[in-house]
Write an enzyme that holds these catalytic residues in place. Sequence first.
Site, PDB file in Angstrom:
ATOM      1  N   GLY A 295       3.316   3.995 -11.023  1.00  0.00           N
ATOM      2  CA  GLY A 295       3.071   3.447  -9.699  1.00  0.00           C
ATOM      3  C   GLY A 295       2.369   4.461  -8.820  1.00  0.00           C
ATOM      4  N   GLU A 296       1.884   3.974  -7.672  1.00  0.00           N
ATOM      5  CA  GLU A 296       1.184   4.833  -6.722  1.00  0.00           C
ATOM      6  C   GLU A 296       1.706   4.586  -5.323  1.00  0.00           C
ATOM      7  OE1 GLU A 296      -3.114   5.316  -7.119  1.00  0.00           O
ATOM      8  OE2 GLU A 296      -3.013   4.091  -8.938  1.00  0.00           O
TER       9      GLU A 296
ATOM     10  N   GLY B 136       1.638   6.445  -0.974  1.00  0.00           N
ATOM     11  CA  GLY B 136       0.763   7.068   0.001  1.00  0.00           C
ATOM     12  C   GLY B 136       0.496   8.535  -0.269  1.00  0.00           C
ATOM     13  N   MET B 137       1.486   9.237  -0.823  1.00  0.00           N
ATOM     14  CA  MET B 137       1.323  10.674  -1.052  1.00  0.00           C
ATOM     15  C   MET B 137       1.018  11.038  -2.494  1.00  0.00           C
ATOM     16  SD  MET B 137       4.013  12.752   1.310  1.00  0.00           S
ATOM     17  CE  MET B 137       3.125  14.270   0.932  1.00  0.00           C
TER      18      MET B 137
ATOM     19  N   VAL C 253       3.225   8.256  -9.551  1.00  0.00           N
ATOM     20  CA  VAL C 253       4.382   8.511 -10.406  1.00  0.00           C
ATOM     21  C   VAL C 253       4.025   8.106 -11.833  1.00  0.00           C
ATOM     22  CG1 VAL C 253       6.811   8.008 -10.850  1.00  0.00           C
ATOM     23  CG2 VAL C 253       5.982   8.149  -8.491  1.00  0.00           C
TER      24      VAL C 253
ATOM     25  N   ASP D  97      14.354   7.463   5.777  1.00  0.00           N
ATOM     26  CA  ASP D  97      13.506   6.371   5.279  1.00  0.00           C
ATOM     27  C   ASP D  97      14.311   5.434   4.387  1.00  0.00           C
ATOM     28  OD1 ASP D  97      11.154   4.910   5.030  1.00  0.00           O
ATOM     29  OD2 ASP D  97      10.427   6.068   3.322  1.00  0.00           O
TER      30      ASP D  97
END
Length: 200
Positions: free
Chosen positions: A31-32, A34-35, A38, A148
């Site tokens: 997965g992707e 904002g920072m 993975v 968060d």
Amino acid sequence: MNDPNAMPMMTPEGLVGHTLADRYKVIKVLGEGGMGSVYLGEHVTLRKRVAIKVLHQELCRDQTQVDRFLQEARAASMIDQENVVEITDFGSTPNGSVFFVMEFLNGEDLSDTVKNCGPMPWSRVAPIMMQIIEALRCAHEAGIVHRDMKPENCFRIKRGSNQDFIKVLDFGIAKVTSEEGDGGGKNLCLLYTSDAADDS
């Protein structure tokens, strides 16, 4: 003008097949965010599967972003509690970015659980909530405020006979309030409430 010494940009898929720090073979993108991205990885000697989070290459030139990324690993590793994701290693990538290694979790986050299952009975919700509360309690005792908390950052896996074992993830914007966690749980709870009010 382009910097002739700058390393070429690498897509997330470009790391697949590489071995990081001579220990972790990158198998595929999971997965992707904002920072960072993975990946599913495997320790080349132990043959143990892991998850590898890599900072986006375009952010690695900003030391503030690098520090924030590594603080996620540091914050989570300071919390010794079974419902907090375990961070085991960190290092650098061939393209000049940084990464950290965490336990590989096979399951789904709670937002997907709600989508798949719909409204759940309190008899099931209560044990889930108690695990999250215990994870946050231990985080506060360690001087860490998550900041968060949302269903996407609570991952549900099967452990033993428990189908609803929870792992709290993503300490990317966590606040480290005390080096040794000696600020006291009560003060940390007040900080957490204050931060939540500021973000609303």
